[in-house]
Design a protein around this motif. Structure first.
Motif, PDB file in Angstrom:
ATOM      1  N   ASN A  30      45.241   3.434  -5.396  1.00 29.08           N
ATOM      2  CA  ASN A  30      44.948   3.686  -6.810  1.00 29.08           C
ATOM      3  C   ASN A  30      44.579   2.427  -7.586  1.00 29.08           C
ATOM      4  OD1 ASN A  30      47.417   2.495  -6.673  1.00 29.08           O
ATOM      5  ND2 ASN A  30      48.407   3.815  -8.172  1.00 29.08           N
ATOM      6  N   THR A  31      44.445   1.295  -6.910  1.00 22.95           N
ATOM      7  CA  THR A  31      44.046   0.051  -7.575  1.00 22.95           C
ATOM      8  C   THR A  31      42.699  -0.393  -7.029  1.00 22.95           C
ATOM      9  OG1 THR A  31      46.363  -0.607  -7.819  1.00 22.95           O
ATOM     10  CG2 THR A  31      44.707  -2.322  -8.100  1.00 22.95           C
ATOM     11  N   VAL A  32      41.783  -0.729  -7.950  1.00 24.54           N
ATOM     12  CA  VAL A  32      40.426  -1.115  -7.554  1.00 24.54           C
ATOM     13  C   VAL A  32      40.140  -2.516  -8.074  1.00 24.54           C
ATOM     14  CG1 VAL A  32      37.972  -0.533  -7.642  1.00 24.54           C
ATOM     15  CG2 VAL A  32      39.690   1.285  -7.620  1.00 24.54           C
ATOM     16  N   PHE A  33      39.666  -3.394  -7.186  1.00 20.56           N
ATOM     17  CA  PHE A  33      39.301  -4.759  -7.539  1.00 20.56           C
ATOM     18  C   PHE A  33      37.797  -4.940  -7.399  1.00 20.56           C
ATOM     19  CE2 PHE A  33      43.610  -6.515  -7.403  1.00 20.56           C
ATOM     20  CZ  PHE A  33      44.257  -5.615  -6.578  1.00 20.56           C
ATOM     21  N   ARG A  34      37.262  -5.877  -8.134  1.00 17.80           N
ATOM     22  CA  ARG A  34      35.884  -6.329  -7.925  1.00 17.80           C
ATOM     23  C   ARG A  34      35.928  -7.798  -7.535  1.00 17.80           C
ATOM     24  NH1 ARG A  34      30.330  -5.365 -10.137  1.00 17.80           N
ATOM     25  NH2 ARG A  34      29.271  -7.383 -10.180  1.00 17.80           N
ATOM     26  N   PHE A  35      35.262  -8.131  -6.417  1.00 13.88           N
ATOM     27  CA  PHE A  35      35.146  -9.521  -5.993  1.00 13.88           C
ATOM     28  C   PHE A  35      33.900 -10.116  -6.644  1.00 13.88           C
ATOM     29  CE2 PHE A  35      35.373 -13.237  -3.427  1.00 13.88           C
ATOM     30  CZ  PHE A  35      34.077 -13.557  -3.081  1.00 13.88           C
ATOM     31  N   ASP A  36      34.045 -11.313  -7.229  1.00 18.44           N
ATOM     32  CA  ASP A  36      32.903 -11.925  -7.872  1.00 18.44           C
ATOM     33  C   ASP A  36      33.046 -13.448  -7.867  1.00 18.44           C
ATOM     34  OD1 ASP A  36      31.089 -10.042 -10.287  1.00 18.44           O
ATOM     35  OD2 ASP A  36      30.403 -11.837  -9.238  1.00 18.44           O
ATOM     36  N   MET A  37      31.923 -14.125  -8.129  1.00 13.99           N
ATOM     37  CA  MET A  37      31.880 -15.575  -8.288  1.00 13.99           C
ATOM     38  C   MET A  37      31.470 -15.828  -9.734  1.00 13.99           C
ATOM     39  SD  MET A  37      32.595 -16.672  -5.182  1.00 13.99           S
ATOM     40  CE  MET A  37      32.052 -18.366  -5.134  1.00 13.99           C
ATOM     41  N   ILE A  38      32.353 -16.440 -10.517  1.00 10.15           N
ATOM     42  CA  ILE A  38      32.161 -16.551 -11.962  1.00 10.15           C
ATOM     43  C   ILE A  38      32.216 -18.016 -12.376  1.00 10.15           C
ATOM     44  CG2 ILE A  38      33.066 -15.851 -14.206  1.00 10.15           C
ATOM     45  CD1 ILE A  38      34.294 -13.463 -12.914  1.00 10.15           C
ATOM     46  N   ASP A  39      31.362 -18.383 -13.333  1.00  6.69           N
ATOM     47  CA  ASP A  39      31.447 -19.727 -13.912  1.00  6.69           C
ATOM     48  C   ASP A  39      32.798 -19.895 -14.580  1.00  6.69           C
ATOM     49  OD1 ASP A  39      27.989 -19.793 -15.042  1.00  6.69           O
ATOM     50  OD2 ASP A  39      28.887 -20.213 -13.091  1.00  6.69           O
ATOM     51  N   GLU A  40      33.393 -21.058 -14.399  1.00  2.14           N
ATOM     52  CA  GLU A  40      34.694 -21.324 -15.035  1.00  2.14           C
ATOM     53  C   GLU A  40      34.613 -21.118 -16.544  1.00  2.14           C
ATOM     54  OE1 GLU A  40      37.518 -22.601 -11.981  1.00  2.14           O
ATOM     55  OE2 GLU A  40      37.657 -22.002 -14.054  1.00  2.14           O
ATOM     56  N   THR A  41      33.474 -21.480 -17.127  1.00  2.00           N
ATOM     57  CA  THR A  41      33.333 -21.366 -18.583  1.00  2.00           C
ATOM     58  C   THR A  41      33.107 -19.930 -19.036  1.00  2.00           C
ATOM     59  OG1 THR A  41      30.975 -21.821 -18.336  1.00  2.00           O
ATOM     60  CG2 THR A  41      32.410 -23.705 -18.772  1.00  2.00           C
ATOM     61  N   ALA A  42      32.862 -19.017 -18.070  1.00  2.00           N
ATOM     62  CA  ALA A  42      32.550 -17.625 -18.429  1.00  2.00           C
ATOM     63  C   ALA A  42      33.744 -16.699 -18.306  1.00  2.00           C
ATOM     64  CB  ALA A  42      31.413 -17.099 -17.566  1.00  2.00           C
ATOM     65  N   LEU A  43      34.928 -17.239 -18.020  1.00  2.00           N
ATOM     66  CA  LEU A  43      36.107 -16.387 -17.860  1.00  2.00           C
ATOM     67  C   LEU A  43      36.656 -16.007 -19.240  1.00  2.00           C
ATOM     68  CD1 LEU A  43      37.883 -18.128 -14.860  1.00  2.00           C
ATOM     69  CD2 LEU A  43      36.794 -15.898 -14.888  1.00  2.00           C
ATOM     70  N   ARG A  44      35.896 -15.194 -19.962  1.00  2.00           N
ATOM     71  CA  ARG A  44      36.276 -14.733 -21.290  1.00  2.00           C
ATOM     72  C   ARG A  44      36.392 -13.212 -21.270  1.00  2.00           C
ATOM     73  NH1 ARG A  44      31.770 -17.893 -22.331  1.00  2.00           N
ATOM     74  NH2 ARG A  44      30.627 -15.992 -22.883  1.00  2.00           N
ATOM     75  N   ASP A  45      37.034 -12.687 -22.297  1.00  2.00           N
ATOM     76  CA  ASP A  45      37.252 -11.236 -22.334  1.00  2.00           C
ATOM     77  C   ASP A  45      35.947 -10.464 -22.267  1.00  2.00           C
ATOM     78  OD1 ASP A  45      40.088 -11.403 -24.603  1.00  2.00           O
ATOM     79  OD2 ASP A  45      39.901 -11.671 -22.434  1.00  2.00           O
ATOM     80  N   GLY A  46      34.918 -10.900 -23.016  1.00  2.00           N
ATOM     81  CA  GLY A  46      33.651 -10.179 -23.027  1.00  2.00           C
ATOM     82  C   GLY A  46      33.022 -10.121 -21.660  1.00  2.00           C
ATOM     83  N   ALA A  47      33.044 -11.259 -20.938  1.00  2.00           N
ATOM     84  CA  ALA A  47      32.457 -11.297 -19.601  1.00  2.00           C
ATOM     85  C   ALA A  47      33.220 -10.384 -18.651  1.00  2.00           C
ATOM     86  CB  ALA A  47      32.446 -12.732 -19.072  1.00  2.00           C
ATOM     87  N   ILE A  48      34.520 -10.398 -18.730  1.00  2.00           N
ATOM     88  CA  ILE A  48      35.338  -9.569 -17.844  1.00  2.00           C
ATOM     89  C   ILE A  48      35.081  -8.087 -18.100  1.00  2.00           C
ATOM     90  CG2 ILE A  48      37.691  -8.985 -17.166  1.00  2.00           C
ATOM     91  CD1 ILE A  48      36.611 -11.735 -16.277  1.00  2.00           C
ATOM     92  N   VAL A  49      34.976  -7.702 -19.376  1.00  2.00           N
ATOM     93  CA  VAL A  49      34.695  -6.297 -19.713  1.00  2.00           C
ATOM     94  C   VAL A  49      33.355  -5.875 -19.132  1.00  2.00           C
ATOM     95  CG1 VAL A  49      34.178  -4.720 -21.606  1.00  2.00           C
ATOM     96  CG2 VAL A  49      36.129  -6.260 -21.765  1.00  2.00           C
TER      97      VAL A  49
END
Length: 358
Positions: free
Chosen positions: A93-112
């Motif tokens: 019942n838990t779903v993850f997404r694997f991704d490569m993200i810029d350190e500077t982009a780890l913001r709420d908007g990007a995650i949503v």
């Protein structure tokens, strides 16, 4: 250029939007047990469900013989899976997404945005085989139609001497019957022995799976090895070869967790002894590489610990407390685990004991 950070993001399940950074110097485990890196609190998730690791220059996902399996992009994985950005990983019942993200982009908007992309793209089951099934049905209808047409155009007829045909058929029947009787008489004992051997192999396989279910992974591995060695060629031995590869990793993972616990207690002799147990598991190439990496880390910790003990012992000697220094070197001799450092500690123990006896 911004650094890309590998992450797992919960896009469905408890605490959606949670981001877990993946370190490349250790294995990230997911499961119900509190000993996992990422704990999934659900009765449907196995204690040690799956793991993600940086191996040979790529991120790999491995299912740890979980009961309900690990699903990637709608497909249950049977072995290791090389992850690419955007992959959707489901553990019940838990779903993850694997991704490569810029350190500077780890913001709420990007995650949503990433969560919405994952929900839109790969969470739903795809029925891609339906068109193929329709094609098969269509071909089947066409072929059956051709058969009926051929029969109408070319009706069958029997010609020749009917008596001759009957005699030939009777002779063939007698020969076939004699051959079947002969084969049955000579093959029955062999078939009976093969059936008993297969039954014994199946019983051993079921015992191995029961041991694994009870949490005794090492016992399960031993039974699977016995099965492969003593019942080669049976169907159960084939199952055992695949099952052993799946059982191996969770057993090794628990051993490595015990290694970390011994390191935390400064018992490097005990930690290094566990690596010998890991080698007896007959690990595959990838697991061997991981074990060697962890062993080198333990050796570095042991050297650092010995230097700390030696500095403290020298300070005690300088202050005239040779008894305290002697106790430190004795402890190092017993718990440091490396022969060359244990020999140095032994020499210091002998020198201090001789000095105290005078």
């Amino acid at each position: 250029m911004a650094t890309k950070q590998p992450v797992l993001i919960i896009i469905q399940g408890p605490e959606p939007g949670t981001v877990y950074k993946l370190p490349d110097n250790r294995v990230t485990t997911i499961g119900r047990s509190s000993r996992n890196t990422i704990r999934a609190v659900s009765s449907s998730v196995s204690r040690f469900h799956c793991e993600v690791a940086w191996i040979n220059g790529r991120w790999e996902l491995n299912d740890l013989n979980s009961k309900r399996g690990t699903i990637v992009n709608g497909r249950r994985i049977a072995d290791r899976w090389v992850l690419t950005p955007g992959d959707i990983i489901r553990t019940t019942n838990t779903v993850f997404r694997f991704d490569m993200i810029d350190e500077t982009a780890l913001r709420d908007g990007a995650i949503v945005a990433i969560m919405e992309a994952g929900l839109d793209q790969k969470l739903h089951t795809r029925w891609e085989a339906s068109s193929s099934l329709e094609d098969i049905r269509a071909r089947s209808r066409l072929e059956s139609g051709h058969v009926r047409d051929d029969r109408r155009r070319k009706p069958r007829s029997l010609r020749g001497d009917a008596a001759f045909v009957i005699v030939v058929a009777a002779a063939v029947g007698i020969v076939v019957t004699a051959l079947l009787v002969y084969a049955h008489r000579h093959a029955a004992p062999a078939l009976g022995q093969a059936a008993r051997r297969e039954q014994q192999a199946r019983l051993l396989y079921e015992e191995a799976m029961a041991a694994l279910e009870a949490g005794s992974g090492e016992e399960a591995l031993q039974k699977l090895r016995d099965l492969e060695g003593g019942f080669s060629g049976t169907e159960a031995a084939g199952l055992a070869a695949r099952a052993r590869a799946e059982v191996l990793w969770p057993v090794a993972q628990r051993k490595l967790a015990d290694v970390a616990e011994r390191e935390g207690e400064n018992d490097y002799a005990g930690a290094l002894g566990l690596y010998e147990d890991l080698e007896q598991l007959e690990p595959d190439e990838r697991l061997t590489e991981l074990i060697e990496q962890r062993r080198r880390y333990t050796v570095r910790l042991a050297h650092a610990s010995y230097k700390t003990i030696e500095r403290e012992a020298q300070r005690q000697v300088a202050e005239g407390d040779n008894e305290a220094a002697l106790g430190l070197y004795r402890r190092a001799r017993e718990r440091i685990g490396l022969p060359e450092l244990a020999a140095q500690a032994e020499q210091k123990v002998a020198e201090l004991e001789e000095g105290l006896s005078q």
